[in-house]
Every structure is written in C-alpha cells, then in structure tokens.
Write a protein that holds these residues in place. Structure first.
Motif, PDB file in Angstrom:
ATOM      1  N   ASN A 154      -7.700   3.267   2.727  1.00 26.34           N
ATOM      2  CA  ASN A 154      -7.099   4.229   3.645  1.00 26.34           C
ATOM      3  C   ASN A 154      -7.022   3.641   5.048  1.00 26.34           C
ATOM      4  OD1 ASN A 154      -5.971   6.657   4.460  1.00 26.34           O
ATOM      5  ND2 ASN A 154      -7.943   7.649   4.818  1.00 26.34           N
ATOM      6  N   LYS A 155      -5.822   3.677   5.592  1.00 25.45           N
ATOM      7  CA  LYS A 155      -5.560   3.264   6.966  1.00 25.45           C
ATOM      8  C   LYS A 155      -5.952   1.805   7.217  1.00 25.45           C
ATOM      9  CE  LYS A 155      -3.864   7.189   8.308  1.00 25.45           C
ATOM     10  NZ  LYS A 155      -2.433   7.306   8.679  1.00 25.45           N
ATOM     11  N   ASN A 156      -5.546   0.945   6.299  1.00 24.98           N
ATOM     12  CA  ASN A 156      -5.735  -0.498   6.458  1.00 24.98           C
ATOM     13  C   ASN A 156      -4.395  -1.164   6.708  1.00 24.98           C
ATOM     14  OD1 ASN A 156      -8.665  -0.587   5.485  1.00 24.98           O
ATOM     15  ND2 ASN A 156      -7.632   0.332   3.716  1.00 24.98           N
ATOM     16  N   LEU A 157      -4.437  -2.393   7.168  1.00 26.59           N
ATOM     17  CA  LEU A 157      -3.252  -3.248   7.204  1.00 26.59           C
ATOM     18  C   LEU A 157      -3.468  -4.328   6.156  1.00 26.59           C
ATOM     19  CD1 LEU A 157      -1.369  -4.598  10.315  1.00 26.59           C
ATOM     20  CD2 LEU A 157      -1.781  -6.036   8.323  1.00 26.59           C
ATOM     21  N   LEU A 158      -2.578  -4.370   5.139  1.00 22.53           N
ATOM     22  CA  LEU A 158      -2.793  -5.237   3.979  1.00 22.53           C
ATOM     23  C   LEU A 158      -1.609  -6.156   3.757  1.00 22.53           C
ATOM     24  CD1 LEU A 158      -4.051  -2.463   1.510  1.00 22.53           C
ATOM     25  CD2 LEU A 158      -5.463  -3.927   2.977  1.00 22.53           C
ATOM     26  N   LYS A 159      -1.905  -7.387   3.365  1.00 20.22           N
ATOM     27  CA  LYS A 159      -0.872  -8.333   2.909  1.00 20.22           C
ATOM     28  C   LYS A 159      -0.882  -8.277   1.381  1.00 20.22           C
ATOM     29  CE  LYS A 159       1.964 -11.938   3.762  1.00 20.22           C
ATOM     30  NZ  LYS A 159       1.411 -13.197   4.296  1.00 20.22           N
ATOM     31  N   THR A 160       0.091  -7.591   0.802  1.00 21.63           N
ATOM     32  CA  THR A 160       0.081  -7.385  -0.643  1.00 21.63           C
ATOM     33  C   THR A 160       1.480  -7.041  -1.140  1.00 21.63           C
ATOM     34  OG1 THR A 160      -0.871  -6.066  -2.443  1.00 21.63           O
ATOM     35  CG2 THR A 160      -0.533  -4.943  -0.345  1.00 21.63           C
ATOM     36  N   GLN A 161       1.738  -7.359  -2.384  1.00 23.34           N
ATOM     37  CA  GLN A 161       2.995  -6.988  -3.031  1.00 23.34           C
ATOM     38  C   GLN A 161       2.853  -5.660  -3.773  1.00 23.34           C
ATOM     39  OE1 GLN A 161       5.813  -9.074  -2.399  1.00 23.34           O
ATOM     40  NE2 GLN A 161       4.181  -9.653  -0.972  1.00 23.34           N
ATOM     41  N   GLN A 162       1.665  -5.100  -3.747  1.00 21.56           N
ATOM     42  CA  GLN A 162       1.434  -3.816  -4.394  1.00 21.56           C
ATOM     43  C   GLN A 162       1.845  -2.670  -3.461  1.00 21.56           C
ATOM     44  OE1 GLN A 162      -2.664  -3.801  -6.216  1.00 21.56           O
ATOM     45  NE2 GLN A 162      -2.756  -5.817  -5.238  1.00 21.56           N
TER      46      GLN A 162
END
Length: 401
Positions: A350-358
């Motif tokens: 919750n409320k993260n900044l993510l590098k992902t293709q999901q």
C-alpha cells in the motif's frame, strides 16, 4: 650535455607536487596503512639536485617513505632531470596511542633544492582498537564507544546471551570474518552517531575492491529478540543472513534506521523469520536486496530498496515460499523491468513506488522516484519526486537522514 642534464643552481628553481597534503583516513593502530603516492615534478628545462628529502619529525615520525624503491626516512642529493618527475610513496604505521576516540598525527615531507625549502603536509587519523579473536563472547557483554573493535575471524554470541553495542561503535572485520548470533544482538545507535560494520583493510573508499570482503551478520535458528537501530552494514557478502526460525507473531529481528549497502550477494537473506524494518535503506547488492527462500512474516515501512548498481544480476526483491509481506510507504526501484518477484506469498502492498510489470493497485508503478544523486549513493528524494506526500499516515515521524 643536453639541457635536461645541466644542473641549475638558480635559487628560483622549485619543485611542483601532485598534491600539497597527503591524508590517511581513520587507521587502526598497529595495522599498517595502504600506500599513498606523491609525484614530484621538475618543470625546469635543466636538472636540479634535491639535496634533502626527509620527514620533519625524523626518526620519531609515524610515516615511512619509499624513494627509488628503498625504504628510508631521509635521502640526500637526488638528481632530477629537466622536465622529469620522481615518485615518493608514503605509508603510516600507528602504534597504540592509548586514546579513546580518533586522534590525528601530523608531519611534513621536506624538500630542499638550492636555497628553497618546500613541503608536503602529512596527516593521519588514527584510532586504537580492541582486537577480538575467534570464539564465543562472554555472556551478556556490552561494547562501548571507546575504541574500534576488530574481528579477526568469527565470533559467536552464545544462545540465551546478549551483546549490546552502544552508539558510535565501529566494528571492523578482517577478510572472511563474520558475526554469528545464536542469542540476541542489540545495537543502540542514534541519528548523529551510527554504529558501523565494515571491512578492516582501509578500502572503504574503493567500493569495488571492498565488495564482499567479510561474510556479514548471521542469525541462527536459536536467535531471538534482535534489535538494530541506526546501524550501517557495508562491504560484506550478505549483510543480514537469517537461518530458519520459529514463525510466529513475535519479531526475530527489528531493523530501525538501518543502512545495508555494497553486498556481494544480498542485503537480507531469510530462510524463514519474522522481520520488522522501519526507515531502512538497502542498496547496491550483486544479487537481491531482499531474498526470502521459505516463509516468514516481513513488515517494511518507509524503506527504500535501491537496486541500481551496474553489476546487479537479480531483482531487488525475491519472495519464494508461503510467507507474508507487508510493505507500506516504501520504494522498490532498480535497472530491471521487474524488481519484485513472488510466487505464493501473501502480499499487502500500500502506497509504495514499485518497479514492476505486475498490476498492483494502490501503488505508484514504474515512475522514477528521482533520487537526488544515485552515483554518490544519495537516495533522498528530489523535490519533484512523485513519491513525496503520497504515503499514508504512520507513527514514524523521522527520516533516516
């Protein structure tokens, strides 16, 4: 004779130096330093006679010179051809000074050409140390910040015993040394006085050489009630390595304001543990920053996973098994398209900044966090970062820095 062999006695003839000061950052007493170099240039078209090269403190100096391949505290009458140069190598050898905390020793490298006397300043910061050899520590030990602690092989905190490390302590490890925690480790750093774990060989300025120099901190299956606060772990194989432990609602390891950087393998590896991390920075591992191989409960709040080194071979976070990961107000960023992989883990993100293709709802996806300067390992956020003010309210009020 050629001009460069004709010796000038002109009083205006002077030498030029590659640096005016040679500095040695904090060295451990009784351990020799790395070598530092200074080049001496003769810019004149004619040769000069350097009638004297010596240390100002003479035989009482803690510094050692190597000139023309020979160790000497003083040499006389060296001819330096026109437009030529001479290399002088300097080492520092500090004896036990019976000082609590760092101290500085100064000297000067003196050169005399004709009537001109010039110098290069020498400065070495030293620190006395406790040297701890292989074996078990005395049960319920406290390390205070009086001297550095040098670990020569592997030391063990026994089961049901505690090691307390007070703020400002520097724990240095020789090659392949490690800290094995069978009992409890309690580190009490503070914002202005971190506890540091790193290598002993004065290579901290040369990250690629120091990488993986020591083995890291290993928490065994009997370890419990571990707390690390304001701690920096660097230049190891694994920063924190956790063997399989009892999975319950009680944290085996709590990390608060911890930096783990420059690992040859992982920042954190867990075979099955309960870990709480708040305000932590994990950066620059060749493999994963967080690797979970079985199960466990993992709770990360206000943490940054910066996986940006050129040698990174794995994703930032790898979760294998059937555990649970909670990640709030955190950043997972790196060079790969996918920095977050899992199979059967339960995820609360919750409320993260993510590098992902999901497609993970309630998070910022694939938007550069705009670190201030990742080249110099400054992972604070630029004022234009999309991550600023996007988190949810928590009880954590202070930033790591």
């Amino acid at each position: 004779k050629p001009n460069d062999e004709i010796i000038t006695t002109d009083n205006s003839a002077k030498l030029r130096f590659s640096t005016d000061t040679i500095q040695f950052d904090t060295l451990l007493t009784t351990i020799g330093s790395v070598s530092k170099k200074v080049k001496i240039y003769n810019d004149s078209k004619n040769a000069v006679i350097i009638s004297k090269i010596e240390l100002e403190n003479g035989e009482n100096s803690v510094f050692e010179l190597i000139i023309n391949g020979k160790i000497s505290q003083k040499v006389n009458d060296i001819q330096l051809l026109g437009k030529d140069s001479l290399l002088v190598i300097v080492k520092a050898n500090l004896g036990d000074n019976n000082e609590n905390g760092p101290y500085v020793l100064r000297d000067a490298l003196i050169f005399k050409v004709n009537s001109n006397i010039q110098n290069v300043k020498l400065e070495a910061w030293g620190r006395d140390a406790h040297f701890i050899k292989n074996g078990e520590l005395i049960c319920n030990t406290t390390w205070i910040n009086d001297k550095a602690y040098v670990i020569s092989d592997s030391i063990i905190i026994p089961q049901d015993c505690e090691l307390v490390i007070e703020k400002g302590c520097h724990i240095l490890f020789k090659y392949n040394a490690k800290l094995i925690v069978k009992g409890s480790l309690k580190i009490i750093g503070d914002k202005n006085d971190f506890v540091r774990f790193f290598n002993d060989n004065d290579l901290s300025e040369v990250k690629e050489e120091a990488l993986g120099y020591w083995r890291g901190i290993i928490f065994t299956e009997t370890s419990k009630n571990n707390t690390l606060e304001y701690t920096h772990i660097e230049n190891a194989f694994n920063g924190v390595y956790c063997e399989e432990n009892t999975i319950d609602s009680i944290a085996d390891i709590t990390l608060k304001n911890v930096q783990i950087s420059n690992m040859l393998n992982t920042a954190i590896t867990s075979k099955g543990n309960d870990i709480i991390a708040q305000n932590c920075l994990l950066s620059n591992s060749v493999a994963n920053l967080l690797k979970v191989e079985k199960s466990g409960n993992y709770h990360f709040t206000h943490c940054t996973f910066a996986h940006l080194g050129s040698g990174n071979k794995k994703e930032a976070i790898s979760l294998v098994g059937d555990g649970k990961l909670t990640c709030i107000n955190s950043i997972v960023w790196g060079n790969k398209k996918e920095e977050f992989t899992t199979d059967n883990f339960q995820l609360y993100l919750n409320k993260n900044l993510l590098k992902t293709q999901q497609n993970i709802e309630n998070n910022i996806l694939n938007t550069n966090p705009l670190f201030v300067n990742q080249i110099i390992l400054n992972y604070e956020l630029d004022s234009l970062s999309k991550a600023i003010n996007e988190g949810i309210q928590t009880s954590i009020l202070d930033d790591l820095n």
